[in-house]
Design a protein around this motif. Structure first.
Motif, PDB file in Angstrom:
ATOM      1  N   GLY A 105       0.773  -1.204  -0.046  1.00  0.00           N
ATOM      2  CA  GLY A 105      -0.028  -0.149   0.076  1.00  0.00           C
ATOM      3  C   GLY A 105       0.837   1.042   0.022  1.00  0.00           C
ATOM      4  N   LYS A 106       0.377   2.387  -0.622  1.00  0.00           N
ATOM      5  CA  LYS A 106       0.980   3.849  -0.444  1.00  0.00           C
ATOM      6  C   LYS A 106       0.654   4.525   0.789  1.00  0.00           C
ATOM      7  CE  LYS A 106       3.016   3.140  -4.509  1.00  0.00           C
ATOM      8  NZ  LYS A 106       4.452   3.100  -4.541  1.00  0.00           N
ATOM      9  N   SER A 107      -0.550   4.053   1.556  1.00  0.00           N
ATOM     10  CA  SER A 107      -0.833   4.639   2.917  1.00  0.00           C
ATOM     11  C   SER A 107      -1.369   3.812   3.794  1.00  0.00           C
ATOM     12  CB  SER A 107      -1.938   5.809   2.442  1.00  0.00           C
ATOM     13  OG  SER A 107      -1.595   6.888   1.396  1.00  0.00           O
ATOM     14  N   PRO A 108      -0.521   2.826   4.201  1.00  0.00           N
ATOM     15  CA  PRO A 108      -0.849   2.172   5.137  1.00  0.00           C
ATOM     16  C   PRO A 108      -1.416   2.876   6.627  1.00  0.00           C
ATOM     17  CG  PRO A 108       1.541   2.000   5.051  1.00  0.00           C
ATOM     18  CD  PRO A 108       1.159   2.768   4.043  1.00  0.00           C
ATOM     19  N   LEU A 109      -2.036   1.806   6.996  1.00  0.00           N
ATOM     20  CA  LEU A 109      -2.530   2.329   8.426  1.00  0.00           C
ATOM     21  C   LEU A 109      -2.065   1.105   9.375  1.00  0.00           C
ATOM     22  CD1 LEU A 109      -4.092   3.715  10.756  1.00  0.00           C
ATOM     23  CD2 LEU A 109      -6.165   2.525   9.818  1.00  0.00           C
ATOM     24  N   LEU A 110      -1.094   1.201  10.329  1.00  0.00           N
ATOM     25  CA  LEU A 110      -0.739   0.026  11.148  1.00  0.00           C
ATOM     26  C   LEU A 110      -1.479   0.554  12.640  1.00  0.00           C
ATOM     27  CD1 LEU A 110       3.373   0.255  10.268  1.00  0.00           C
ATOM     28  CD2 LEU A 110       1.081  -0.688   8.978  1.00  0.00           C
ATOM     29  N   ILE A 111      -1.949  -0.816  12.998  1.00  0.00           N
ATOM     30  CA  ILE A 111      -2.400  -0.655  14.197  1.00  0.00           C
ATOM     31  C   ILE A 111      -2.232  -1.652  15.441  1.00  0.00           C
ATOM     32  CG2 ILE A 111      -4.856  -0.797  15.342  1.00  0.00           C
ATOM     33  CD1 ILE A 111      -6.170  -0.294  12.741  1.00  0.00           C
ATOM     34  N   GLY A 112      -1.609  -1.356  16.588  1.00  0.00           N
ATOM     35  CA  GLY A 112      -1.134  -2.183  17.556  1.00  0.00           C
ATOM     36  C   GLY A 112      -1.937  -1.678  19.121  1.00  0.00           C
ATOM     37  N   GLY A 113      -2.345  -2.831  19.650  1.00  0.00           N
ATOM     38  CA  GLY A 113      -2.935  -2.678  20.792  1.00  0.00           C
ATOM     39  C   GLY A 113      -2.208  -3.562  21.823  1.00  0.00           C
ATOM     40  N   GLY A 114      -1.655  -2.946  23.271  1.00  0.00           N
ATOM     41  CA  GLY A 114      -1.193  -3.739  24.090  1.00  0.00           C
ATOM     42  C   GLY A 114       0.200  -4.246  23.792  1.00  0.00           C
ATOM     43  N   TYR A 139      -2.980   1.857  24.468  1.00  0.00           N
ATOM     44  CA  TYR A 139      -2.284   1.374  25.808  1.00  0.00           C
ATOM     45  C   TYR A 139      -3.275   1.463  26.700  1.00  0.00           C
ATOM     46  CZ  TYR A 139       2.192   2.653  23.390  1.00  0.00           C
ATOM     47  OH  TYR A 139       3.062   2.475  22.459  1.00  0.00           O
ATOM     48  N   ARG A 140      -3.271   0.894  27.944  1.00  0.00           N
ATOM     49  CA  ARG A 140      -4.001   1.037  29.101  1.00  0.00           C
ATOM     50  C   ARG A 140      -4.134   2.168  29.581  1.00  0.00           C
ATOM     51  NH1 ARG A 140      -1.599  -4.425  32.217  1.00  0.00           N
ATOM     52  NH2 ARG A 140      -2.283  -6.050  30.764  1.00  0.00           N
ATOM     53  N   ASP A 141      -2.918   2.943  29.570  1.00  0.00           N
ATOM     54  CA  ASP A 141      -2.643   4.278  30.418  1.00  0.00           C
ATOM     55  C   ASP A 141      -1.443   4.859  29.908  1.00  0.00           C
ATOM     56  OD1 ASP A 141      -0.604   3.023  31.582  1.00  0.00           O
ATOM     57  OD2 ASP A 141      -1.890   2.271  33.415  1.00  0.00           O
ATOM     58  N   SER A 142      -1.001   6.045  30.588  1.00  0.00           N
ATOM     59  CA  SER A 142       0.030   6.690  30.242  1.00  0.00           C
ATOM     60  C   SER A 142       1.405   5.830  30.294  1.00  0.00           C
ATOM     61  CB  SER A 142       0.195   7.981  31.055  1.00  0.00           C
ATOM     62  OG  SER A 142       0.368   7.678  32.594  1.00  0.00           O
ATOM     63  N   ASN A 143       1.374   4.920  30.715  1.00  0.00           N
ATOM     64  CA  ASN A 143       2.665   3.839  30.717  1.00  0.00           C
ATOM     65  C   ASN A 143       2.852   3.414  29.591  1.00  0.00           C
ATOM     66  OD1 ASN A 143       3.615   4.236  33.602  1.00  0.00           O
ATOM     67  ND2 ASN A 143       1.719   2.905  34.074  1.00  0.00           N
ATOM     68  N   MET A 144       3.295   4.117  28.573  1.00  0.00           N
ATOM     69  CA  MET A 144       3.546   3.809  27.102  1.00  0.00           C
ATOM     70  C   MET A 144       4.939   3.432  26.916  1.00  0.00           C
ATOM     71  SD  MET A 144       1.397   6.938  25.326  1.00  0.00           S
ATOM     72  CE  MET A 144       2.448   8.040  25.870  1.00  0.00           C
ATOM     73  N   PHE A 145       4.947   2.594  25.794  1.00  0.00           N
ATOM     74  CA  PHE A 145       6.288   2.128  25.169  1.00  0.00           C
ATOM     75  C   PHE A 145       6.508   2.074  23.847  1.00  0.00           C
ATOM     76  CE2 PHE A 145       3.520  -1.331  26.419  1.00  0.00           C
ATOM     77  CZ  PHE A 145       3.637  -2.092  25.135  1.00  0.00           C
ATOM     78  N   LEU A 146       7.609   2.431  23.234  1.00  0.00           N
ATOM     79  CA  LEU A 146       8.056   2.626  22.005  1.00  0.00           C
ATOM     80  C   LEU A 146       7.516   3.663  21.210  1.00  0.00           C
ATOM     81  CD1 LEU A 146       7.637  -1.375  21.202  1.00  0.00           C
ATOM     82  CD2 LEU A 146       9.620  -0.161  21.646  1.00  0.00           C
ATOM     83  N   LYS A 147       6.730   4.593  21.897  1.00  0.00           N
ATOM     84  CA  LYS A 147       6.217   5.830  21.083  1.00  0.00           C
ATOM     85  C   LYS A 147       7.063   6.548  20.344  1.00  0.00           C
ATOM     86  CE  LYS A 147       3.289   9.698  21.998  1.00  0.00           C
ATOM     87  NZ  LYS A 147       4.412  10.964  21.737  1.00  0.00           N
ATOM     88  N   GLU A 148       8.223   6.762  20.941  1.00  0.00           N
ATOM     89  CA  GLU A 148       9.152   7.643  20.362  1.00  0.00           C
ATOM     90  C   GLU A 148       9.870   7.036  19.171  1.00  0.00           C
ATOM     91  OE1 GLU A 148       8.958   6.920  23.555  1.00  0.00           O
ATOM     92  OE2 GLU A 148       8.446   9.043  24.405  1.00  0.00           O
ATOM     93  N   GLU A 149      10.031   5.632  19.185  1.00  0.00           N
ATOM     94  CA  GLU A 149      10.520   4.856  18.267  1.00  0.00           C
ATOM     95  C   GLU A 149       9.733   4.930  17.112  1.00  0.00           C
ATOM     96  OE1 GLU A 149      10.799   3.814  21.490  1.00  0.00           O
ATOM     97  OE2 GLU A 149      12.591   2.535  21.624  1.00  0.00           O
ATOM     98  N   PHE A 150       8.348   4.892  17.145  1.00  0.00           N
ATOM     99  CA  PHE A 150       7.577   4.591  15.908  1.00  0.00           C
ATOM    100  C   PHE A 150       7.571   6.266  15.499  1.00  0.00           C
ATOM    101  CE2 PHE A 150       5.517   0.978  17.855  1.00  0.00           C
ATOM    102  CZ  PHE A 150       5.165   0.376  16.701  1.00  0.00           C
ATOM    103  N   GLU A 151       7.613   7.450  16.353  1.00  0.00           N
ATOM    104  CA  GLU A 151       7.812   8.613  15.659  1.00  0.00           C
ATOM    105  C   GLU A 151       8.659   8.937  14.643  1.00  0.00           C
ATOM    106  OE1 GLU A 151       5.230  10.989  19.433  1.00  0.00           O
ATOM    107  OE2 GLU A 151       7.304  10.941  19.250  1.00  0.00           O
ATOM    108  N   ARG A 152       9.578   8.255  14.606  1.00  0.00           N
ATOM    109  CA  ARG A 152      10.786   8.174  13.842  1.00  0.00           C
ATOM    110  C   ARG A 152      10.376   7.863  12.221  1.00  0.00           C
ATOM    111  NH1 ARG A 152      15.245   4.817  17.045  1.00  0.00           N
ATOM    112  NH2 ARG A 152      15.198   6.128  18.973  1.00  0.00           N
ATOM    113  N   TYR A 153       9.455   7.083  12.117  1.00  0.00           N
ATOM    114  CA  TYR A 153       9.044   6.480  10.924  1.00  0.00           C
ATOM    115  C   TYR A 153       7.329   6.568  10.266  1.00  0.00           C
ATOM    116  CZ  TYR A 153      12.972   3.517  12.325  1.00  0.00           C
ATOM    117  OH  TYR A 153      14.079   3.397  12.946  1.00  0.00           O
ATOM    118  N   ALA A 154       6.651   7.177  11.226  1.00  0.00           N
ATOM    119  CA  ALA A 154       5.373   7.468  11.010  1.00  0.00           C
ATOM    120  C   ALA A 154       4.469   8.708  11.795  1.00  0.00           C
ATOM    121  CB  ALA A 154       4.576   5.905  11.329  1.00  0.00           C
ATOM    122  N   LYS A 155       3.438   9.011  11.352  1.00  0.00           N
ATOM    123  CA  LYS A 155       2.373   9.619  11.987  1.00  0.00           C
ATOM    124  C   LYS A 155       1.856   8.977  13.247  1.00  0.00           C
ATOM    125  CE  LYS A 155      -1.986  12.203  11.759  1.00  0.00           C
ATOM    126  NZ  LYS A 155      -2.931  12.943  11.147  1.00  0.00           N
TER     127      LYS A 155
END
Length: 266
Positions: A105-114, A139-155
């Motif tokens: 795809g040219k405009s993929p939507l990636l979805i991850g939960g938990g 995520y369950r709450d504000s204890n997020m993980f990997l968010k900053e890594e994702f921001e290097r590659y995607a909105k």
């Protein structure tokens, strides 16, 4: 499929969020062939725990022969892995299962939960070379993980159960709030969906893809025993009869974990 069983050295181990750990392994033979969406089986040192633990691949560093795994401590096996330090070794087997295809795809939507968030990171990284990527993470709450890594590659768009960050509710709520897909109109700004997460989330993603008329590829989370398709311990119901069992089953570890949503009944 080219899979190997080998002893690997731990390069790095760290807690990323409460009960969530990241593990970098020196595994060149596996990293060479791995693709986003596949997993590896980790073997415990404790002889009381014979079955390996399947963990999705989070990142692949082929140049340096490294794999990154991110997992949640949920039992004795993953608790043992959380105690590992740099220089320790453990036995693993992989890469296992099938993965996501790149360039679909040219405009993929990636979805991850938990704990379905980590497998999306390598996919976002590889998609970013050829597509405009949007990632929705739950995520369950504000204890997020990997968010900053994702921001290097995607909105990146965030949903939390308690509303402490981003949209309050599910990843589907976040998608609706940001207007990425409009099921009543059958419209979407994305042309393909790739998702990993708990079954209720995947059901919602499948429905979303069908209503918007775009293909959805789902990575199933199931308890596994052998991890190689021999025991039929991780089957899901399929739309068509399986060539192995001759019934409407698919082996998540062997035929999956990634399926086109219309291939499986949920």
């Amino acid at each position: 499929m080219c899979k190997v069983k080998c002893m690997c050295n731990v390069r790095e181990s760290a807690e990323l969020a409460p009960s969530v750990y990241g593990l970098w392994l020196e595994a060149p033979a596996i990293a060479e062939h791995a693709v986003p969406g596949q997993f590896v089986s980790l073997f415990c040192r404790d002889s009381d725990h014979l079955l390996p633990r399947p963990i999705s691949i989070c990142e692949i560093d082929r140049e340096n022969g490294l794999l990154r795994l991110v997992y949640r401590v949920v039992g004795a096996g993953t608790k043992e892995f959380s105690k590992l330090s740099a220089g320790d070794s453990l036995e693993i087997m992989g890469p296992l299962g099938n993965g996501f295809a790149i360039g679909i795809g040219k405009s993929p939507l990636l979805i991850g939960g938990g704990i379905g968030v980590p497998p999306m990171l390598e996919l976002a990284k590889q998609f970013s070379d050829c597509a405009d990527v949007t990632v929705v993470l739950g995520y369950r709450d504000s204890n997020m993980f990997l968010k900053e890594e994702f921001e290097r590659y995607a909105k990146v768009i965030i949903a939390t159960d308690d509303g402490s960050v981003g949209t309050k509710g599910t990843v589907i709520d976040a998608i609706m709030e940001h207007g990425i897909c409009d099921p009543p109109a059958g419209a979407s700004s994305s042309d393909v969906i790739c998702a990993c997460g708990p079954l209720p989330m995947l059901r919602g993603v499948k429905e979303l893809g069908l209503k918007c008329g775009i293909p959805a590829y789902l990575s199933m989370e199931e308890r596994m025993a052998c991890g190689i398709g021999a025991c039929l311990g991780c089957v899901c119901q399929s739309a068509e009869a399986d060539s192995h069992s001759k019934v409407n089953n698919k082996r998540v570890c062997k035929d999956g974990p990634v399926f086109l949503s219309t291939e499986i009944n949920m």
